[in-house]
Enzyme design. Structure first.
Site, PDB file in Angstrom:
ATOM      1  N   GLY A  15       0.838  -1.205   0.000  1.00 15.27           N
ATOM      2  CA  GLY A  15       0.000   0.000   0.000  1.00 15.27           C
ATOM      3  C   GLY A  15       0.872   1.254   0.000  1.00 15.27           C
ATOM      4  O   GLY A  15       1.876   1.306   0.703  1.00 15.27           O
ATOM      5  N   ARG A  76       1.230  -5.247  -5.314  1.00 16.10           N
ATOM      6  CA  ARG A  76       1.462  -6.433  -4.482  1.00 16.10           C
ATOM      7  C   ARG A  76       1.633  -7.589  -5.474  1.00 16.10           C
ATOM      8  O   ARG A  76       0.805  -7.734  -6.362  1.00 16.10           O
ATOM      9  CB  ARG A  76       0.272  -6.661  -3.545  1.00 16.10           C
ATOM     10  CG  ARG A  76       0.108  -5.528  -2.527  1.00 16.10           C
ATOM     11  CD  ARG A  76      -0.951  -5.837  -1.480  1.00 16.10           C
ATOM     12  NE  ARG A  76      -0.945  -4.835  -0.426  1.00 16.10           N
ATOM     13  CZ  ARG A  76      -1.829  -3.841  -0.330  1.00 16.10           C
ATOM     14  NH1 ARG A  76      -2.810  -3.744  -1.203  1.00 16.10           N
ATOM     15  NH2 ARG A  76      -1.758  -2.970   0.658  1.00 16.10           N
ATOM     16  N   ASP A 107       5.196  -4.599   6.169  1.00 17.92           N
ATOM     17  CA  ASP A 107       5.782  -5.887   6.564  1.00 17.92           C
ATOM     18  C   ASP A 107       5.778  -6.910   5.425  1.00 17.92           C
ATOM     19  O   ASP A 107       6.690  -7.729   5.331  1.00 17.92           O
ATOM     20  CB  ASP A 107       5.172  -6.435   7.857  1.00 17.92           C
ATOM     21  CG  ASP A 107       3.681  -6.611   7.766  1.00 17.92           C
ATOM     22  OD1 ASP A 107       3.086  -6.223   6.741  1.00 17.92           O
ATOM     23  OD2 ASP A 107       3.092  -7.143   8.728  1.00 17.92           O
ATOM     24  N   THR A 129       4.306   2.816   5.671  1.00 19.82           N
ATOM     25  CA  THR A 129       2.911   2.362   5.734  1.00 19.82           C
ATOM     26  C   THR A 129       2.151   3.253   6.704  1.00 19.82           C
ATOM     27  O   THR A 129       2.691   3.618   7.757  1.00 19.82           O
ATOM     28  CB  THR A 129       2.778   0.882   6.167  1.00 19.82           C
ATOM     29  OG1 THR A 129       1.419   0.651   6.574  1.00 19.82           O
ATOM     30  CG2 THR A 129       3.681   0.507   7.323  1.00 19.82           C
ATOM     31  N   ASP A 131      -0.083   2.324   8.549  1.00 20.38           N
ATOM     32  CA  ASP A 131      -0.563   1.517   9.680  1.00 20.38           C
ATOM     33  C   ASP A 131       0.342   1.598  10.923  1.00 20.38           C
ATOM     34  O   ASP A 131      -0.101   1.273  12.020  1.00 20.38           O
ATOM     35  CB  ASP A 131      -0.682   0.040   9.268  1.00 20.38           C
ATOM     36  CG  ASP A 131      -1.584  -0.156   8.058  1.00 20.38           C
ATOM     37  OD1 ASP A 131      -2.444   0.705   7.815  1.00 20.38           O
ATOM     38  OD2 ASP A 131      -1.425  -1.176   7.355  1.00 20.38           O
ATOM     39  N   ASP A 133       2.559  -0.366  11.804  1.00 26.08           N
ATOM     40  CA  ASP A 133       2.510  -1.688  12.439  1.00 26.08           C
ATOM     41  C   ASP A 133       3.779  -2.510  12.234  1.00 26.08           C
ATOM     42  O   ASP A 133       3.759  -3.722  12.388  1.00 26.08           O
ATOM     43  CB  ASP A 133       1.297  -2.464  11.900  1.00 26.08           C
ATOM     44  CG  ASP A 133       1.385  -2.677  10.383  1.00 26.08           C
ATOM     45  OD1 ASP A 133       2.204  -2.005   9.722  1.00 26.08           O
ATOM     46  OD2 ASP A 133       0.628  -3.503   9.864  1.00 26.08           O
ATOM     47  N   ARG A 158     -17.720  16.210  12.882  1.00 21.01           N
ATOM     48  CA  ARG A 158     -18.149  16.629  14.215  1.00 21.01           C
ATOM     49  C   ARG A 158     -19.069  17.856  14.134  1.00 21.01           C
ATOM     50  O   ARG A 158     -20.061  17.934  14.872  1.00 21.01           O
ATOM     51  CB  ARG A 158     -16.920  16.972  15.060  1.00 21.01           C
ATOM     52  CG  ARG A 158     -17.249  17.475  16.440  1.00 21.01           C
ATOM     53  CD  ARG A 158     -16.110  18.313  16.944  1.00 21.01           C
ATOM     54  NE  ARG A 158     -15.000  17.490  17.400  1.00 21.01           N
ATOM     55  CZ  ARG A 158     -14.886  17.041  18.648  1.00 21.01           C
ATOM     56  NH1 ARG A 158     -15.804  17.336  19.536  1.00 21.01           N
ATOM     57  NH2 ARG A 158     -13.866  16.336  19.014  1.00 21.01           N
ATOM     58  N   ARG A 166     -26.193  14.145  16.762  1.00 18.28           N
ATOM     59  CA  ARG A 166     -26.169  12.770  16.276  1.00 18.28           C
ATOM     60  C   ARG A 166     -24.970  11.994  16.792  1.00 18.28           C
ATOM     61  O   ARG A 166     -24.038  12.564  17.353  1.00 18.28           O
ATOM     62  CB  ARG A 166     -26.065  12.784  14.753  1.00 18.28           C
ATOM     63  CG  ARG A 166     -27.387  12.919  14.067  1.00 18.28           C
ATOM     64  CD  ARG A 166     -27.175  13.001  12.569  1.00 18.28           C
ATOM     65  NE  ARG A 166     -28.443  12.962  11.880  1.00 18.28           N
ATOM     66  CZ  ARG A 166     -28.650  13.497  10.681  1.00 18.28           C
ATOM     67  NH1 ARG A 166     -27.674  14.116  10.061  1.00 18.28           N
ATOM     68  NH2 ARG A 166     -29.830  13.396  10.118  1.00 18.28           N
ATOM     69  N   GLY A 174      -5.790   0.711   9.028  1.00 16.77           N
ATOM     70  CA  GLY A 174      -4.806   0.225   9.995  1.00 16.77           C
ATOM     71  C   GLY A 174      -4.567  -1.265   9.860  1.00 16.77           C
ATOM     72  O   GLY A 174      -3.807  -1.851  10.615  1.00 16.77           O
ATOM     73  N   ARG A 175      -5.280  -1.875   8.926  1.00 17.87           N
ATOM     74  CA  ARG A 175      -5.238  -3.331   8.716  1.00 17.87           C
ATOM     75  C   ARG A 175      -5.516  -4.061  10.036  1.00 17.87           C
ATOM     76  O   ARG A 175      -6.572  -3.869  10.595  1.00 17.87           O
ATOM     77  CB  ARG A 175      -3.899  -3.743   8.105  1.00 17.87           C
ATOM     78  CG  ARG A 175      -4.002  -5.038   7.325  1.00 17.87           C
ATOM     79  CD  ARG A 175      -2.686  -5.464   6.753  1.00 17.87           C
ATOM     80  NE  ARG A 175      -2.315  -4.679   5.602  1.00 17.87           N
ATOM     81  CZ  ARG A 175      -2.672  -4.968   4.349  1.00 17.87           C
ATOM     82  NH1 ARG A 175      -3.403  -6.022   4.096  1.00 17.87           N
ATOM     83  NH2 ARG A 175      -2.296  -4.211   3.349  1.00 17.87           N
ATOM     84  N   GLN A 256      -7.303   8.339   3.414  1.00 17.11           N
ATOM     85  CA  GLN A 256      -6.210   8.419   4.398  1.00 17.11           C
ATOM     86  C   GLN A 256      -4.840   8.151   3.785  1.00 17.11           C
ATOM     87  O   GLN A 256      -3.816   8.449   4.386  1.00 17.11           O
ATOM     88  CB  GLN A 256      -6.443   7.386   5.521  1.00 17.11           C
ATOM     89  CG  GLN A 256      -7.676   7.664   6.324  1.00 17.11           C
ATOM     90  CD  GLN A 256      -8.192   6.411   7.015  1.00 17.11           C
ATOM     91  OE1 GLN A 256      -7.980   6.215   8.194  1.00 17.11           O
ATOM     92  NE2 GLN A 256      -8.875   5.552   6.278  1.00 17.11           N
TER      93      GLN A 256
HETATM   94  O1  F6P Z   1      -1.455  -1.207   4.718  1.00 13.70           O
HETATM   95  C1  F6P Z   1      -2.034  -0.008   4.332  1.00 13.70           C
HETATM   96  C2  F6P Z   1      -3.515  -0.173   4.107  1.00 13.70           C
HETATM   97  O2  F6P Z   1      -4.053   1.075   3.729  1.00 13.70           O
HETATM   98  C3  F6P Z   1      -4.293  -0.751   5.279  1.00 13.70           C
HETATM   99  O3  F6P Z   1      -4.580   0.198   6.269  1.00 13.70           O
HETATM  100  C4  F6P Z   1      -5.515  -1.286   4.569  1.00 13.70           C
HETATM  101  O4  F6P Z   1      -6.100  -2.343   5.302  1.00 13.70           O
HETATM  102  C5  F6P Z   1      -4.968  -1.772   3.258  1.00 13.70           C
HETATM  103  O5  F6P Z   1      -3.744  -1.094   3.045  1.00 13.70           O
HETATM  104  C6  F6P Z   1      -5.866  -1.536   2.074  1.00 13.70           C
HETATM  105  O6  F6P Z   1      -5.263  -2.101   0.972  1.00 13.70           O
HETATM  106  P1  F6P Z   1      -5.723  -1.854  -0.536  1.00 13.70           P
HETATM  107  O7  F6P Z   1      -5.056  -0.602  -1.011  1.00 13.70           O
HETATM  108  O8  F6P Z   1      -5.248  -3.052  -1.260  1.00 13.70           O
HETATM  109  O9  F6P Z   1      -7.213  -1.686  -0.536  1.00 13.70           O
END
Ligand code: F6P
Length: 325
Positions: A15, A76, A107, A129, A131, A133, A158, A166, A174-175, A256
């Site tokens: 990503g 990927r 990763d 990334t 994330d 992570d 907000r 509401r 964030g995977r 994001q």
């Molecule tokens: O790893 C980055 C990320 O944006 C994650 O937060 C998300 O789950 C994933 O990639 C989404 O991947 P894709 O771009 O394949 O939809």
């Protein structure tokens, strides 16, 4: 002493993340300063298999430090996970005379790098990334920008949630990790934050917090859900069924991942890119660049991937105190 490393490649994989361009720029320019030639490999590991390359000079990376996305494209690759794919990638490196590769990604990218290094290719990973992570580093390029983008979007939500009194349920990326959700949730003063690291109970972690906030006089509620913890749609449905509210659901999604990188991401990308070239030039391989206590250093990829990263317990505790208020 002059380095034996004469030619390296740089690629982005997995990503994309804001700041990847700044990292590419840093790799290319650091290499040039060290007298090392640099080629860009397009479309990540797939590009290495196919020899999808371009020569990069210092001016190939002008005006990209401020741009989101990645000028090298990203992908990927399933083929890269096979022995045949790895062999092809190693052959490309040989054919192109590449003495090493800087791989910018998450990763999955590092697991690929580790596999490739077993084929005799020197590889250094740079964590990129949103994330955050990657276990061995406190920081990954893109996190700060993604967090600020999410905060800006939620601040807008907000306003309208306040006017209509509401409840909003916002899903952030964030995977499998909750770093982004926790950080964003604290920044927006969320009523509740759900993260995958802590199995949640709807009654105590959502309903009770909304009730407490209501008792405190609140008439609008912000629930931040990490995509790895739950689906915002499901949480919204439960809020409707069990609390009789009429929540609005927002999935922030790929918004994001885009946008101009923040100063922090540009600086971290530049520092990490430089360190990656330095490490390769020193003849090291199978390393990943990490940040801790404002220091940039390298660790063994296998060791790095085996470490355990947990949410900052102090951050989590503070969030718990702040939520439901
Ligand atoms: O790893 C980055 C990320 O944006 C994650 O937060 C998300 O789950 C994933 O990639 C989404 O991947 P894709 O771009 O394949 O939809």
């Amino acid at each position: 002493m002059e380095s034996a490393v004469k030619r390296i490649g740089v690629l982005t994989s997995g990503g994309d993340a804001p700041g990847m361009n700044a990292a590419i720029r840093s790799v290319v320019r650091s290499a040039a300063k060290m007298g090392i030639e640099c080629v860009g490999i397009r479309r990540g590991w797939a590009g290495l298999i196919n020899g999808d390359i371009l020569r990069m000079e210092s001016d190939s990376v002008s005006h990209i430090i401020n741009r989101g996305g990645t000028m090298l494209y990203t992908a990927r690759s399933d083929e890269f996970r096979t022995e045949a794919g790895l062999q092809k990638a190693a052959n490309t490196c040989k054919l192109l005379g590449l003495d090493g590769i800087v791989a910018i990604g998450g990763d999955g990218t590092f697991k690929g790098a580790r596999e490739l290094s077993a084929y005799g290719v020197a590889v250094v990973g740079v964590p990129g990334t949103i994330d955050n992570d990657i276990v061995c580093t406190d920081y990954t390029i893109g996190f700060d920008t993604a967090a600020n983008t999410a905060v800006e979007c939620i601040d807008r939500l907000r306003d309208t949630m306040q006017s209509h009194e509401r409840c909003a349920v916002v899903e952030v990326m964030g995977r499998h990790a909750g770093y982004l959700a926790l950080y964003v949730g604290m920044s927006v003063g969320a009523t509740a934050v759900l993260v995958p690291e802590d199995h949640y109970d709807f009654h105590t972690d959502v309903a009770e917090k909304i009730r407490r906030a209501r008792l405190g006089g609140k008439t609008n509620f912000m629930i931040v859900v990490a995509e790895g913890a739950a689906s915002a749609v499901d949480v919204g449905r439960q809020i409707q069924e069990e609390l009789g509210l009429d929540p609005r659901i927002t999935i922030l999604g790929h918004i994001q991942r885009g946008g101009c990188p923040t100063a922090k991401d540009r600086v971290m990308a530049t520092r990490m890119g430089y360190e990656a070239v330095r490490v390769l030039a020193a003849g090291k391989t199978n390393r990943v660049i990490c940040a801790h206590d404002d220091k940039i250093f390298d660790v063994d990829i296998t060791e790095g991937l085996n470490m355990k990263k947990t949410l900052n317990p102090e951050e989590y505790e503070v969030m718990e105190v702040m939520s439901g208020t």
